[in-house]
Design a protein around this motif. Sequence first.
Motif, PDB file in Angstrom:
ATOM      1  N   UNK A 166      63.508  97.775  30.021  1.00 11.53           N
ATOM      2  CA  UNK A 166      64.702  97.337  30.746  1.00 11.53           C
ATOM      3  C   UNK A 166      65.691  98.487  30.935  1.00 11.53           C
ATOM      4  N   UNK A 167      65.710  99.417  29.988  1.00 14.72           N
ATOM      5  CA  UNK A 167      66.560 100.603  30.152  1.00 14.72           C
ATOM      6  C   UNK A 167      66.173 101.373  31.407  1.00 14.72           C
ATOM      7  N   UNK A 168      64.872 101.512  31.647  1.00 12.48           N
ATOM      8  CA  UNK A 168      64.383 102.276  32.787  1.00 12.48           C
ATOM      9  C   UNK A 168      64.151 101.407  34.024  1.00 12.48           C
ATOM     10  N   UNK A 169      64.233 100.094  33.860  1.00  8.95           N
ATOM     11  CA  UNK A 169      64.053  99.200  34.995  1.00  8.95           C
ATOM     12  C   UNK A 169      62.652  99.217  35.567  1.00  8.95           C
ATOM     13  N   UNK A 170      61.634  99.307  34.685  1.00 13.26           N
ATOM     14  CA  UNK A 170      60.240  99.351  35.132  1.00 13.26           C
ATOM     15  C   UNK A 170      59.445  98.225  34.483  1.00 13.26           C
ATOM     16  N   UNK A 171      58.258  97.970  35.042  1.00 18.58           N
ATOM     17  CA  UNK A 171      57.412  96.874  34.559  1.00 18.58           C
ATOM     18  C   UNK A 171      56.109  97.369  33.943  1.00 18.58           C
ATOM     19  N   UNK A 172      55.946  98.689  33.843  1.00 24.42           N
ATOM     20  CA  UNK A 172      54.713  99.208  33.241  1.00 24.42           C
ATOM     21  C   UNK A 172      55.010 100.409  32.366  1.00 24.42           C
ATOM     22  N   UNK A 173      54.357 100.426  31.209  1.00 24.19           N
ATOM     23  CA  UNK A 173      54.511 101.518  30.243  1.00 24.19           C
ATOM     24  C   UNK A 173      53.124 101.959  29.786  1.00 24.19           C
ATOM     25  N   UNK A 174      52.954 103.258  29.628  1.00 22.23           N
ATOM     26  CA  UNK A 174      51.731 103.825  29.054  1.00 22.23           C
ATOM     27  C   UNK A 174      52.130 104.685  27.868  1.00 22.23           C
ATOM     28  N   UNK A 175      51.503 104.460  26.714  1.00 22.75           N
ATOM     29  CA  UNK A 175      51.824 105.273  25.526  1.00 22.75           C
ATOM     30  C   UNK A 175      50.617 105.380  24.605  1.00 22.75           C
ATOM     31  N   UNK A 176      50.735 106.265  23.629  1.00 22.34           N
ATOM     32  CA  UNK A 176      49.707 106.430  22.604  1.00 22.34           C
ATOM     33  C   UNK A 176      50.300 106.124  21.241  1.00 22.34           C
ATOM     34  N   UNK A 177      49.990 106.971  20.264  1.00 20.76           N
ATOM     35  CA  UNK A 177      50.549 106.975  18.918  1.00 20.76           C
ATOM     36  C   UNK A 177      49.962 105.924  17.974  1.00 20.76           C
ATOM     37  N   UNK A 178      49.841 104.680  18.387  1.00 19.32           N
ATOM     38  CA  UNK A 178      49.423 103.628  17.456  1.00 19.32           C
ATOM     39  C   UNK A 178      47.916 103.576  17.253  1.00 19.32           C
ATOM     40  N   UNK A 179      47.165 104.244  18.101  1.00 25.02           N
ATOM     41  CA  UNK A 179      45.700 104.264  18.009  1.00 25.02           C
ATOM     42  C   UNK A 179      45.098 102.871  18.180  1.00 25.02           C
ATOM     43  N   UNK A 180      45.741 102.032  18.978  1.00 22.73           N
ATOM     44  CA  UNK A 180      45.279 100.659  19.191  1.00 22.73           C
ATOM     45  C   UNK A 180      45.117 100.407  20.687  1.00 22.73           C
ATOM     46  N   UNK A 181      44.066 100.960  21.289  1.00 19.24           N
ATOM     47  CA  UNK A 181      43.904 100.849  22.737  1.00 19.24           C
ATOM     48  C   UNK A 181      43.822  99.396  23.198  1.00 19.24           C
ATOM     49  N   UNK A 182      44.653  99.081  24.171  1.00 24.94           N
ATOM     50  CA  UNK A 182      44.683  97.710  24.682  1.00 24.94           C
ATOM     51  C   UNK A 182      45.618  97.665  25.884  1.00 24.94           C
ATOM     52  N   UNK A 183      45.553  96.570  26.606  1.00 24.88           N
ATOM     53  CA  UNK A 183      46.469  96.325  27.712  1.00 24.88           C
ATOM     54  C   UNK A 183      47.195  95.025  27.414  1.00 24.88           C
ATOM     55  N   UNK A 184      48.498  95.115  27.167  1.00 23.10           N
ATOM     56  CA  UNK A 184      49.299  93.967  26.764  1.00 23.10           C
ATOM     57  C   UNK A 184      50.159  93.483  27.931  1.00 23.10           C
TER      58      UNK A 184
END
Length: 243
Positions: free
Chosen positions: A184-202
């Motif tokens: 909501x800070x960036x006003x977008x509807x999609x995020x891509x990230x790593x770090x957690x090592x839990x590949x998935x699409x939420x």
Amino acid sequence: MSFTYFIADLHLSADRPDITSCLMRFLEEEAIKADALYVLGDLFEVWIGDDNVTPFNTAIAAAFKKVSALCPIYFIHGNRDFAIRHTWLDKAGMTLLNEQEVIDLYGTPTLLTHGDELCTKDVAYQKFRKKSRGWWWPRLMLALPLWYRQRVADNGRAESKKNQKNLKPDIMDVTPEEVVKVLEKWGVQRMIHGHTHRPNIHTLSANGKTATRIVLGDWYDQGSVLKVTPTDVLLQSHSFKAN
């Protein structure tokens, strides 16, 4: 067809030649065909400074540099390699992005980040993150001798592994409320990230609409790649065994 690749959490080190070989095959055979390649942090297991020039990290830079002649490469710092500076990035042909960067991905505004700032329940780590991303701590550390920085890095990794054994899984994962806050800070509807090592699409809700959070996998047991086309999003695995 146009497509863009995203990778993160390779944790490259000289003692894991299987990961390195998988990366080299991916760069030589796949990445060169892409519209762009984004490396979202933790490319290396540890980084103690650009002045730590070794045959290993020099070879990695050369491999990326070769790809960059055909495909632009972008880099976001992770929690392991936040000390990478322009000296090495220039050798690798990479363009440094902000810790949170919005790009136009085939018409869809998409927020890119390593993702460690989203794990707000890990209070101890967030305190270290704030210090390590400040102005004084990195300057102090990078001014110290290489041997001392290596000792600090080794001790830090040992302490981190010890602490992770005592952390609950939800503490090491992203905080859902923080994800929504950042979207909501960036006003977008999609995020891509790593770090957690839990590949998935939420799928979640942000800005009063459906949103998507795509998590990249790590490279401990296989190469994990996200391929985005104008019409599809695909999480792919690459075997460590050469075909």
